[in-house]
Design an enzyme around this catalytic site. Structure first.
Site, PDB file in Angstrom:
ATOM      1  N   ASP A 155       0.867  -1.182   0.000  1.00 14.98           N
ATOM      2  CA  ASP A 155       0.000   0.000   0.000  1.00 14.98           C
ATOM      3  C   ASP A 155       0.904   1.232   0.000  1.00 14.98           C
ATOM      4  O   ASP A 155       1.545   1.544   1.008  1.00 14.98           O
ATOM      5  CB  ASP A 155      -0.896   0.027   1.242  1.00 14.98           C
ATOM      6  CG  ASP A 155      -1.987  -1.041   1.214  1.00 14.98           C
ATOM      7  OD1 ASP A 155      -1.895  -1.972   0.392  1.00 14.98           O
ATOM      8  OD2 ASP A 155      -2.919  -0.944   2.039  1.00 14.98           O
ATOM      9  N   LYS A 192      -6.920   3.185  -2.975  1.00 16.44           N
ATOM     10  CA  LYS A 192      -7.233   3.135  -1.544  1.00 16.44           C
ATOM     11  C   LYS A 192      -7.527   4.541  -1.055  1.00 16.44           C
ATOM     12  O   LYS A 192      -6.828   5.491  -1.415  1.00 16.44           O
ATOM     13  CB  LYS A 192      -6.060   2.522  -0.780  1.00 16.44           C
ATOM     14  CG  LYS A 192      -6.254   2.440   0.731  1.00 16.44           C
ATOM     15  CD  LYS A 192      -5.054   1.776   1.383  1.00 16.44           C
ATOM     16  CE  LYS A 192      -5.114   1.868   2.898  1.00 16.44           C
ATOM     17  NZ  LYS A 192      -3.928   1.262   3.554  1.00 16.44           N
ATOM     18  N   LYS A 200     -10.116   0.004  -2.115  1.00 18.70           N
ATOM     19  CA  LYS A 200      -9.973  -0.324  -0.697  1.00 18.70           C
ATOM     20  C   LYS A 200     -10.418   0.883   0.113  1.00 18.70           C
ATOM     21  O   LYS A 200      -9.881   1.981  -0.038  1.00 18.70           O
ATOM     22  CB  LYS A 200      -8.525  -0.681  -0.364  1.00 18.70           C
ATOM     23  CG  LYS A 200      -8.306  -0.947   1.136  1.00 18.70           C
ATOM     24  CD  LYS A 200      -6.885  -1.397   1.430  1.00 18.70           C
ATOM     25  CE  LYS A 200      -6.628  -1.504   2.927  1.00 18.70           C
ATOM     26  NZ  LYS A 200      -5.254  -1.982   3.228  1.00 18.70           N
TER      27      LYS A 200
END
Length: 212
Positions: free
Chosen positions: A92, A154, A183
């Site tokens: 991430d 995300k 996400k």
């Protein structure tokens, strides 16, 4: 409507600066107990958490350029490669919000391309930190992530001034195409919140809470 058992959508997260080895062991034990998809931990804990998770199907996520995103591209690339060497399954990485808001889209595109190469076949999620962005910037950032070949957009680091919002999920969903997923993370503490984001279009939930 998403199935009631949402464990398989959860990246169970511990990224606090004062987290201890005991806390990471507890995180991994709970991830195994509840059948969460992955644990999300700092880079230096990837190897240790692999040991804690031995024999389970729980994956390991770690971070790069975290939490502010304005590290150099070379630094993010190194972090990504190092994480993979340490056996991380997913990365991430935080987008350079400063460059985005300054309109330096070529810089961002080039950086995202470098990160995609560095991540190889591992899952790459790009955190766009929605609380810092206008609606138009969320759309633009999502499109850049989509074009880069990253696997997920995300929403948040959890360290910004705000977290995931259902309206942001809807906006991102309209801005991406192909196999790119979403996400939702930041401030998600309950089962009902998680269901809301999954039903809005998220495919993964980042949370530091055992959802109730």
């Amino acid at each position: 409507m998403v199935k009631d058992n949402i464990s398989k959508y959860i990246d169970y997260t511990l990224l606090k600066a004062d987290a201890t080895d005991v806390m990471f062991k507890k995180l991994c034990d709970e991830a195994k107990e509840y059948g969460f998809y992955s644990v999300c931990v700092p880079p230096y804990m990837v190897k240790e958490c692999r040991r804690f998770l031995k024999g389970s199907d729980v994956k390991i996520t770690t971070v790069a350029g975290f939490p502010l995103g304005y590290n150099s591209t070379a630094s993010k690339v190194f972090e990504t490669k190092n994480a993979i060497e340490d056996s991380a399954d997913e990365i991430d990485s935080v987008i350079n919000v400063s460059a985005l808001k300054s309109g330096n889209f070529d810089y961002i595109s080039a950086e995202l391309a470098e990160l995609r190469r560095a991540a190889q076949k591992q899952v790459l999620k790009i955190i766009i930190e929605t609380c810092c962005l206008s609606a138009g910037e969320i759309v633009g950032a999502s499109k850049l992530v989509c074009e880069s070949g990253a696997d997920f957009v995300k929403t948040s680091t959890g360290f910004g001034s705000g977290g995931a919002k259902a309206e942001d999920i809807a906006l991102i969903k309209k801005s991406i195409s192909g196999s790119v997923r979403i996400k939702a993370s930041g401030g998600i503490k309950t089962y009902e919140q998680a269901k809301l984001f999954l039903n809005a279009g998220a495919s993964r939930i980042g949370t530091s809470s055992v959802l109730v």
